[in-house]
Design a protein around this motif. Structure first.
Motif, PDB file in Angstrom:
ATOM      1  N   ASP A  80       4.015   8.270   4.777  1.00 10.40           N
ATOM      2  CA  ASP A  80       3.243   7.030   4.700  1.00 10.40           C
ATOM      3  C   ASP A  80       3.488   6.450   3.324  1.00 10.40           C
ATOM      4  N   GLU A  81       4.141   5.288   3.306  1.00 14.22           N
ATOM      5  CA  GLU A  81       4.468   4.637   2.025  1.00 14.22           C
ATOM      6  C   GLU A  81       3.410   3.599   1.646  1.00 14.22           C
ATOM      7  N   PHE A  82       2.409   3.406   2.488  1.00 17.10           N
ATOM      8  CA  PHE A  82       1.347   2.411   2.259  1.00 17.10           C
ATOM      9  C   PHE A  82       1.930   1.022   1.999  1.00 17.10           C
ATOM     10  N   ASP A 118      -0.523  -3.776  -2.473  1.00 14.96           N
ATOM     11  CA  ASP A 118       0.690  -3.706  -3.296  1.00 14.96           C
ATOM     12  C   ASP A 118       1.482  -2.417  -3.080  1.00 14.96           C
ATOM     13  N   GLY A 119       1.540  -1.962  -1.850  1.00 18.18           N
ATOM     14  CA  GLY A 119       2.345  -0.774  -1.567  1.00 18.18           C
ATOM     15  C   GLY A 119       1.690   0.541  -1.909  1.00 18.18           C
ATOM     16  N   ASN A 120       0.422   0.498  -2.294  1.00 21.95           N
ATOM     17  CA  ASN A 120      -0.306   1.724  -2.626  1.00 21.95           C
ATOM     18  C   ASN A 120      -1.594   1.817  -1.818  1.00 21.95           C
ATOM     19  N   LEU A 121      -2.078   3.034  -1.658  1.00 19.68           N
ATOM     20  CA  LEU A 121      -3.451   3.241  -1.203  1.00 19.68           C
ATOM     21  C   LEU A 121      -4.306   3.479  -2.440  1.00 19.68           C
ATOM     22  N   ILE A 457      -2.359   5.898  -4.767  1.00 17.64           N
ATOM     23  CA  ILE A 457      -1.340   6.731  -4.130  1.00 17.64           C
ATOM     24  C   ILE A 457      -0.190   5.854  -3.653  1.00 17.64           C
ATOM     25  N   ASP A 458       0.990   6.122  -4.152  1.00 18.64           N
ATOM     26  CA  ASP A 458       2.189   5.369  -3.768  1.00 18.64           C
ATOM     27  C   ASP A 458       2.705   5.827  -2.411  1.00 18.64           C
ATOM     28  N   TYR A 459       2.715   7.147  -2.192  1.00 21.13           N
ATOM     29  CA  TYR A 459       3.188   7.638  -0.890  1.00 21.13           C
ATOM     30  C   TYR A 459       2.717   9.064  -0.649  1.00 21.13           C
TER      31      TYR A 459
HETATM   32 CA   LIG Z   1       4.200   2.917  -1.677  1.00 22.76          CA
END
Ligand SMILES: [Ca+2]
Ligand SMILES: [Ca+2]
Length: 469
Positions: A80-82, A118-121, A457-459
């Motif tokens: 999961d890359e969010f 922005d791609g993060n959780l 979290i980024d991924y």
């Molecule tokens: Ca990410």
């Protein structure tokens, strides 16, 4: 077992000496009631041993070493890359929505605090009273369960003390009958840069002589950055009758040696070695009075151990609140050099596992201030903040565990730092990402600075070994 039954709070926290731990993890069901009985039998033992007496399965057989993680030997099978809109979080994750029952946790946890952006959780900390708790944060677990493999997350800590930034594994969807209930804490991160990695066996519990309930675990506060040794050469000697060290380190301070030198010592000695005969430690003289904030009661931790010129022995402070140690001289002294050694070293060993060279320091002080007393005032002569050396609230790092039938190998930025034998974890598990705010200074003091911080979290990625597929 009810599939929604178990929410585990990732708040296992180290107290005291290596291997000597007290557990604060609590399981609760979704009504908020604590689960006090596991479905399997609890076992009572006499004595305060961490391990049940006679249980040889806990003892290591051989050292294993993996060095740098070799991705080429593994296949990425889930990730999961969010990298999607916030409302798609539910494709992979379930959120806690309600209070957190653990008595040390100050935050209720909600879906609104788990935000994909922005791609993060982001698991966001907010100062707001909900469900009777003064703070809110987020806590999610995967819908899917996973078996042996390599689990890795890249994340930043919420950038304030009192947070527990946890990436961990727990059978949230139930375990097969007969399997032990295993919790793998890949990292319960504490700002600014402490990594807590641990394996819990929640099935086999025993009662200590003092009446406490224990379970097998091996909590360790890894402090990769910073040094055990601090050698401070003053530009000018100071005239003083008192010297003190103060620290807000959240856990006990381990002070192995503390040395004060006069101007005749032109070059500071090697801190990790015994003093040359010609060099006098002013702090070790018989007429020096040592006072302090309190010693740990969990082990042999006398204050005289910090000036005995033996690296292996150490004073261990109180675990709660501010720590301080003060040296009073019978008459004024000239002090021109200060030297200390702190923390746990590789030689201190650990239970049921192995530490790697170069990443073996544990329980180093997060901060300290050294002051001397002159002209009726305390004056700062040296300050140290480990957040200036490494700040995991600002830096992304990867935290990983390679889990197989025999071993659990923990990785930081792809480098192996810690291995334990696997005696507990043999069935599929969910992945959890959890931010908690902790009371009682367990990971530092709660302040308004927490408001608006986020575990980011980024991924999350899951690999399986190629040879096992
Ligand atoms: Ca990410
Ligand atoms: Ca010592």
């Amino acid at each position: 077992m009810n599939k929604s039954l178990i929410i585990v709070l990732a708040t296992s926290l180290m107290l005291g000496a290596c291997g000597s731990t007290e557990q604060l993890n609590v399981m609760q069901d979704d009504t908020g009631d604590k689960v006090t009985q596991s479905s399997t039998q609890s076992v009572s033992y006499k004595g305060d041993n961490l391990f049940p007496p006679g249980d040889d399965t806990m003892k290591p057989e051989s050292k294993v070493s993996g060095g740098t993680f070799d991705y080429s030997q593994w296949t990425l099978v889930w990730q999961d890359e969010f990298d999607y809109p916030n409302d798609e979080l539910e494709n992979n994750w379930i959120s806690q929505n309600g209070p957190t029952a653990h008595p040390l946790v100050a935050s209720s946890r909600w879906r609104e605090n788990a935000v994909v952006v922005d791609g993060n959780l982001e698991l966001q900390a907010r100062k707001e009273t909900r469900a009777g708790q003064e703070w809110t944060t987020g806590n999610v677990w995967s819908k899917e369960s996973f078996g042996y493999g390599y689990f890795e997350a890249r994340y930043k800590y919420a950038a304030a003390p009192a947070t527990n930034n946890s990436f961990w594994l727990w059978p949230a969807h139930g375990s097969p009958k007969g399997e032990k209930r295993c919790e793998i804490d890949i990292n319960e991160g504490h700002f600014p840069n402490v990594v807590n990695s641990n394996v819990h066996n929640w099935t086999d519990k025993w009662t200590t002589a003092s009446g406490g309930l224990k379970h097998y675990n091996n909590q360790i506060a890894h402090t990769f950055y910073g040094e055990p040794v601090h050698s401070i050469q003053l530009d000018e000697p100071v005239k003083t009758t008192k010297i003190r060290l103060t620290s807000k380190n959240p856990k006990s301070v381990y002070l192995r040696e503390f040395r004060l030198f006069g101007p005749s010592v032109n070059e500071l000695p090697i801190a990790m070695e015994k003093l040359p005969d010609s060099v006098v430690n002013l702090a070790a003289q018989d007429d020096v009075q040592i006072t302090h904030s309190g010693s740990s009661w969990t082990e042999n931790a006398k204050e005289s151990f910090m000036t005995d010129d033996i690296l292996a022995s150490r004073w261990v402070s109180n675990s709660q609140g501010t720590k301080w140690i003060q040296f009073d001289f019978p008459f004024e002294q000239d002090v021109s050099g200060i030297q200390l050694v702190n923390g746990l070293l590789k030689d201190d060993g650990i239970n049921n596992g192995w530490l790697e060279d170069g990443l073996a320091n544990r329980n180093l002080m997060t901060d300290f201030t050294i002051e001397y007393f002159a002209n009726g005032n305390w004056q700062v002569v040296h300050e140290y903040q480990s957040s200036e050396i490494a700040n995991f609230g600002e830096e992304f790092h990867t935290y990983g565990v390679a889990w197989d039938e025999d071993y659990l190998r923990f990785y930081f930025d792809g480098k192996l730092f810690y291995t334990v034998r696997n005696d507990v974890c043999f069935s599929d598990t969910a992945i959890l990402l959890s931010l908690a705010i902790l009371k009682q200074n367990y990971s530092g003091e709660i302040t308004e600075d927490l408001d608006g911080t986020a575990m980011t979290i980024d991924y999350v990625r899951y690999y399986q070994k190629k040879s096992s597929m």
